[in-house]
Design a protein around this motif. Structure first.
Motif, PDB file in Angstrom:
ATOM      1  N   PRO A 239       0.828  -1.210   0.000  1.00 13.50           N
ATOM      2  CA  PRO A 239       0.000   0.000   0.000  1.00 13.50           C
ATOM      3  C   PRO A 239       0.861   1.257   0.000  1.00 13.50           C
ATOM      4  N   VAL A 240       0.408   2.249  -0.759  1.00 11.37           N
ATOM      5  CA  VAL A 240       1.129   3.526  -0.786  1.00 11.37           C
ATOM      6  C   VAL A 240       0.932   4.241   0.549  1.00 11.37           C
ATOM      7  N   VAL A 241      -0.270   4.110   1.101  1.00 13.15           N
ATOM      8  CA  VAL A 241      -0.582   4.743   2.384  1.00 13.15           C
ATOM      9  C   VAL A 241      -0.819   3.636   3.412  1.00 13.15           C
ATOM     10  N   GLU A 242      -0.086   3.677   4.505  1.00 13.80           N
ATOM     11  CA  GLU A 242      -0.244   2.704   5.595  1.00 13.80           C
ATOM     12  C   GLU A 242      -1.243   3.243   6.621  1.00 13.80           C
ATOM     13  N   PRO A 243      -2.004   2.401   7.327  1.00 11.65           N
ATOM     14  CA  PRO A 243      -2.057   0.950   7.150  1.00 11.65           C
ATOM     15  C   PRO A 243      -2.835   0.562   5.898  1.00 11.65           C
ATOM     16  N   ASP A 244      -2.748  -0.682   5.522  1.00 13.33           N
ATOM     17  CA  ASP A 244      -3.400  -1.169   4.314  1.00 13.33           C
ATOM     18  C   ASP A 244      -4.910  -1.210   4.527  1.00 13.33           C
ATOM     19  N   ILE A 245      -5.603  -0.307   3.836  1.00 11.17           N
ATOM     20  CA  ILE A 245      -7.059  -0.197   4.032  1.00 11.17           C
ATOM     21  C   ILE A 245      -7.784  -1.461   3.555  1.00 11.17           C
ATOM     22  N   ARG A 246      -7.118  -2.227   2.704  1.00  7.23           N
ATOM     23  CA  ARG A 246      -7.738  -3.451   2.192  1.00  7.23           C
ATOM     24  C   ARG A 246      -7.987  -4.461   3.308  1.00  7.23           C
ATOM     25  N   ALA A 247      -7.156  -4.397   4.341  1.00  6.14           N
ATOM     26  CA  ALA A 247      -7.329  -5.326   5.458  1.00  6.14           C
ATOM     27  C   ALA A 247      -8.563  -4.949   6.280  1.00  6.14           C
ATOM     28  N   ALA A 248      -8.844  -3.647   6.350  1.00  5.86           N
ATOM     29  CA  ALA A 248      -9.991  -3.189   7.129  1.00  5.86           C
ATOM     30  C   ALA A 248     -11.301  -3.409   6.373  1.00  5.86           C
ATOM     31  N   PHE A 249     -11.238  -3.402   5.065  1.00  4.39           N
ATOM     32  CA  PHE A 249     -12.440  -3.595   4.242  1.00  4.39           C
ATOM     33  C   PHE A 249     -12.202  -4.728   3.247  1.00  4.39           C
ATOM     34  N   PRO A 250     -12.117  -5.953   3.731  1.00  6.59           N
ATOM     35  CA  PRO A 250     -11.794  -7.073   2.824  1.00  6.59           C
ATOM     36  C   PRO A 250     -12.877  -7.285   1.770  1.00  6.59           C
ATOM     37  N   GLY A 251     -12.434  -7.651   0.581  1.00  4.36           N
ATOM     38  CA  GLY A 251     -13.370  -7.861  -0.511  1.00  4.36           C
ATOM     39  C   GLY A 251     -13.898  -9.277  -0.529  1.00  4.36           C
ATOM     40  N   GLU A 252     -14.813  -9.502  -1.444  1.00  7.90           N
ATOM     41  CA  GLU A 252     -15.339 -10.854  -1.626  1.00  7.90           C
ATOM     42  C   GLU A 252     -15.493 -11.117  -3.116  1.00  7.90           C
ATOM     43  N   GLY A 253     -15.353 -12.367  -3.504  1.00 10.76           N
ATOM     44  CA  GLY A 253     -15.431 -12.704  -4.925  1.00 10.76           C
ATOM     45  C   GLY A 253     -14.313 -12.050  -5.695  1.00 10.76           C
ATOM     46  N   GLN A 254     -14.651 -11.438  -6.817  1.00  7.78           N
ATOM     47  CA  GLN A 254     -13.645 -10.799  -7.667  1.00  7.78           C
ATOM     48  C   GLN A 254     -13.090  -9.516  -7.056  1.00  7.78           C
ATOM     49  N   ARG A 255     -13.843  -8.935  -6.126  1.00  2.00           N
ATOM     50  CA  ARG A 255     -13.414  -7.645  -5.579  1.00  2.00           C
ATOM     51  C   ARG A 255     -12.260  -7.834  -4.601  1.00  2.00           C
ATOM     52  N   SER A 256     -11.194  -7.098  -4.828  1.00  6.86           N
ATOM     53  CA  SER A 256     -10.019  -7.246  -3.970  1.00  6.86           C
ATOM     54  C   SER A 256     -10.226  -6.573  -2.620  1.00  6.86           C
ATOM     55  N   TRP A 257     -11.135  -5.623  -2.573  1.00  5.87           N
ATOM     56  CA  TRP A 257     -11.487  -5.001  -1.301  1.00  5.87           C
ATOM     57  C   TRP A 257     -12.885  -4.406  -1.430  1.00  5.87           C
ATOM     58  N   ASN A 258     -13.389  -3.870  -0.347  1.00  7.13           N
ATOM     59  CA  ASN A 258     -14.775  -3.433  -0.330  1.00  7.13           C
ATOM     60  C   ASN A 258     -14.847  -2.000   0.180  1.00  7.13           C
ATOM     61  N   PRO A 259     -14.503  -1.035  -0.677  1.00  9.65           N
ATOM     62  CA  PRO A 259     -14.408   0.352  -0.199  1.00  9.65           C
ATOM     63  C   PRO A 259     -15.744   0.883   0.314  1.00  9.65           C
ATOM     64  N   PRO A 260     -15.705   1.614   1.415  1.00  8.71           N
ATOM     65  CA  PRO A 260     -16.953   2.128   1.987  1.00  8.71           C
ATOM     66  C   PRO A 260     -17.607   3.197   1.124  1.00  8.71           C
ATOM     67  N   PHE A 261     -16.858   3.710   0.139  1.00  6.48           N
ATOM     68  CA  PHE A 261     -17.389   4.821  -0.679  1.00  6.48           C
ATOM     69  C   PHE A 261     -17.594   4.398  -2.124  1.00  6.48           C
ATOM     70  N   ARG A 262     -17.858   3.121  -2.348  1.00 11.25           N
ATOM     71  CA  ARG A 262     -17.778   2.626  -3.722  1.00 11.25           C
ATOM     72  C   ARG A 262     -18.923   3.100  -4.624  1.00 11.25           C
ATOM     73  N   MET A 263     -18.650   3.025  -5.927  1.00  9.98           N
ATOM     74  CA  MET A 263     -19.618   3.454  -6.942  1.00  9.98           C
ATOM     75  C   MET A 263     -20.809   2.484  -6.975  1.00  9.98           C
ATOM     76  N   PRO A 264     -21.945   2.918  -7.500  1.00  8.74           N
ATOM     77  CA  PRO A 264     -23.085   2.003  -7.609  1.00  8.74           C
ATOM     78  C   PRO A 264     -22.713   0.754  -8.420  1.00  8.74           C
ATOM     79  N   ASP A 265     -23.237  -0.380  -7.998  1.00 11.45           N
ATOM     80  CA  ASP A 265     -22.885  -1.653  -8.639  1.00 11.45           C
ATOM     81  C   ASP A 265     -23.181  -1.649 -10.140  1.00 11.45           C
ATOM     82  N   GLU A 266     -24.261  -0.966 -10.543  1.00 14.60           N
ATOM     83  CA  GLU A 266     -24.656  -1.026 -11.959  1.00 14.60           C
ATOM     84  C   GLU A 266     -23.628  -0.371 -12.888  1.00 14.60           C
ATOM     85  N   TYR A 267     -22.751   0.461 -12.340  1.00 16.03           N
ATOM     86  CA  TYR A 267     -21.714   1.079 -13.170  1.00 16.03           C
ATOM     87  C   TYR A 267     -20.559   0.117 -13.459  1.00 16.03           C
TER      88      TYR A 267
END
Lengths: 384, 251
Positions: B112-140
């Motif tokens: 990660p460029v910025v520590e700590p690794d935010i991916r660990a706090a918001f783990p993804g599922e399936g194809q998504r590598s992480w699950n950002p709390p501010f993510r774009m609508p799924d339909e996009y």
């Protein structure tokens, strides 16, 4: 001159291949085990590559090192199979098995480095991106692997050293892969440390020089590092034609390498400042003087070129020096960032992580395991 | 078919990085790995020093080296000239990152460029590598265009907000946040630019504002010597945009 049908001295040769295989498998277990554990547990974030600018790290260095060694060995084997140089008859089969061994070690590391290696298997040939050097490299490596396997299958079935016409294709593919590997870097006009039409030729010389070093080292290894048990024809080759070729290729490598360094140090162009950083490193001087100049002297002087230990030392130093210079070239070409602002360091620092080192151990282990098994069970070291 | 391009007025840009933030929100970017970055350059030493900055999105080149080197055609150009990454075909070889003269590509599986690794706090599922709390609508989301949450093992880059601009009314000359009819189709970085330093439009349309600015204010492109022909133009009062090299930071 001894007859070509002359057999080796009565000293028993090759009994150590089982031990060689065990050690190689231990390396596979240690290197592969650690690398796989790390990759499965944490992923590639454990590697020391970054989005700042070091995109290709030590695994790519290892992959290219083993791939180019493999193609060089195939070219050395082609000296007998294609050009009919009978002197190389007794090392040709060994070179071919080592070529397969190196190829497997390198490709295994590449598969662990790529993001989606399995997609590469179908997406690369099916999408025909002919402008990409990597497309050609993948295509050529695929054909090379298949044909090399067929040639080696022939040696298992026939158990002889007859010249194989298929080696024309294997030799040509090895040549083309080496040139394509050089083009992968040489075509990058935006990266001055890499850019240049001479790069494919540089890779060709380095590949051939590395292959000669591996040929010398593994021939001595096969003879238990005992010069006296070596076949007379092989000994004559190592003290004559091969030593000359080895010395000339080392000299050419030195000239080309030194030329790049001097040009880089002299130039003011953005990106070339990395040469100052490289030259300041003790590793550079060890590789330049210890691993290029010293082996050249050892192969040049009649007294040392006839000495088995000097041959082994020269070969081992060249093998190590090539890995260092490959590392400096690939990493150095990325250490000056492109468009990252002055808040990023002037020169990026990079050193391989433990997981990346483990991939080198894995590649060495796989290559040695393939060779030792072939020598033990598949007749890689039998000659009629 | 339009040929979308961007104009960035360096004389107006304040370096506020609203564009960076908007892009990160719009495109689910990891902290620090900004598709739309603002690069800062400091020269000299106190008291004689100068701070300058350069907003740097993907240049969406007409002749992109990243497309040429991609061995699987995962990086490709749409008919309207936008360079996208098909995540279904990307093998993560990173050759495009090596070949991009502008350093605008990002691989997911790096430190990660910025520590700590935010991916660990918001783990993804399936194809998504992480699950950002501010993510774009799924339909996009469209992995074939490199739009959505970046999966593991692939490279991503600025898409010119293709999920928006590709929906723009046909024949429109400019996508301008000030125009209610085109606001929704305007790239995020352009939409939020408070000093209005960014303009987005059809480079093939002689009536477009971007063409007018390039012609009247002498728009220039970065690293012309590479032959990549960027479709992002900079206005800097008639001169070339000053992008100091690494060597210029030496005292």
């Amino acid at each position: 001159m001894a007859s070509m049908t002359e057999t080796a001295p009565a000293v028993e040769r090759g009994n150590h291949f089982q031990m060689h295989l065990i050690v190689a498998l231990a390396l596979v277990a240690i290197g592969g085990g650690y690398a796989l554990f790390e990759l499965l547990q944490y992923g590639k974030v454990q590697f020391n590559t970054t989005n700042y600018g070091i995109f290709w790290g030590f695994p790519i260095v290892v992959y290219d090192y083993f791939l180019l060694t493999s193609t060089g060995l195939a070219m050395v084997a082609a000296l007998y199979h294609v050009f009919g140089l009978e002197e190389f008859k007794f090392v040709a089969k060994r070179c071919l098995w080592l070529a397969l061994a190196g190829l497997m070690g390198g490709v295994a590391v590449l598969f662990l480095e790529l993001g989606n290696p399995w997609i590469a298997l179908w997406a690369t040939p099916l999408n025909m991106q002919t402008s990409s050097p990597l497309f050609w490299k993948v295509l050529l490596v695929g054909a090379y692997t298949a044909l090399l396997a067929i040639v080696l299958l022939g040696t298992i079935v026939n158990r002889d050293d007859r010249r194989n016409p298929l080696m024309y294709a294997v030799g040509l593919l090895a040549l083309l892969i080496t040139l394509a590997a050089g083009s992968v870097y040489g075509m990058m006009a935006m990266r001055p440390v890499w850019f240049g039409g001479q790069l494919p030729v540089v890779f060709l010389i380095e590949s051939f020089m590395g292959a000669l070093a591996f040929t010398v080292f593994f021939t001595h290894l096969k003879n238990g590092f005992n010069h006296d048990t070596m076949r007379p024809q092989t000994r004559a080759l190592f003290e004559g034609t091969l030593a000359n070729m080895f010395a000339i290729s080392i000299a050419l490598h030195f000239i080309l390498h030194a030329g790049r360094v001097v040009t880089g140090l002299w130039s003011n162009a953005e990106g070339f400042q990395v040469w100052g950083h490289i030259v300041a490193s003790p590793l550079f001087h060890f590789s330049m003087w210890g691993c290029i100049a010293l082996p050249f002297v050892l192969m040049l002087l009649p007294a040392t070129r006839r000495n088995g230990m000097a041959q082994i030392l020269a070969a081992a130093l060249v093998m190590i020096g090539l890995l260092i210079s490959r590392y400096e070239f690939i990493i150095g070409g990325q250490q000056v960032t492109l468009f990252k602002g002055s808040w990023s360091p002037e020169i990026l620092s990079y050193s391989p992580s433990i997981g990346e080192w483990a991939l080198l151990v894995l590649a060495v282990g796989i290559a040695n395991a393939v060779y030792a098994f072939a020598a033990w069970k598949l007749g890689a070291e039998e000659h009629r | 078919m339009p040929k979308w391009g961007m104009v960035i007025d360096l004389e107006t840009c304040t370096g506020c990085q609203a564009c960076t933030t908007a892009c990160a929100m719009e495109n689910n970017r990891l902290p620090g790995e900004n598709w739309q970055d603002v690069l800062f350059y400091s020269e000299g030493s106190y008291p004689n020093m100068k701070l300058s900055w350069l907003p740097r999105p993907c240049m969406q080149c007409e002749n992109p080296s990243c497309v040429s080197v991609c061995p699987t055609r995962a990086t490709y150009q749409t008919e309207d000239g936008v360079v996208l990454v098909d995540w279904n075909k990307c093998i993560g070889c990173k050759y495009c990152m090596v070949a991009c003269p502008y350093g605008v590509r990002f691989y997911m599986d790096e430190k990660p460029v910025v520590e700590p690794d935010i991916r660990a706090a918001f783990p993804g599922e399936g194809q998504r590598s992480w699950n950002p709390p501010f993510r774009m609508p799924d339909e996009y989301e469209d992995p074939s265009k490199g739009i959505g949450i970046q999966p593991k093992g692939v490279v991503s880059k600025c898409t010119f907000c293709y999920h928006k601009v590709s929906q723009a009314p046909e024949g429109v000359a400019d996508l301008d946040e000030a125009n209610p009819e085109t606001r929704e189709f305007t790239p995020a970085c352009v939409r939020v630019c408070a000093p209005k330093a960014r303009f987005f439009g059809d480079l093939d349309n002689p009536e477009s504002k971007v063409n007018e600015l390039i012609a009247e204010k002498g728009g220039v492109r970065l690293k012309e010597e590479t032959g990549n022909k960027p479709k992002v133009y900079y206005l800097s009062g008639g001169g070339a945009p000053v992008v100091p090299g690494k060597r210029s930071t030496r005292s």
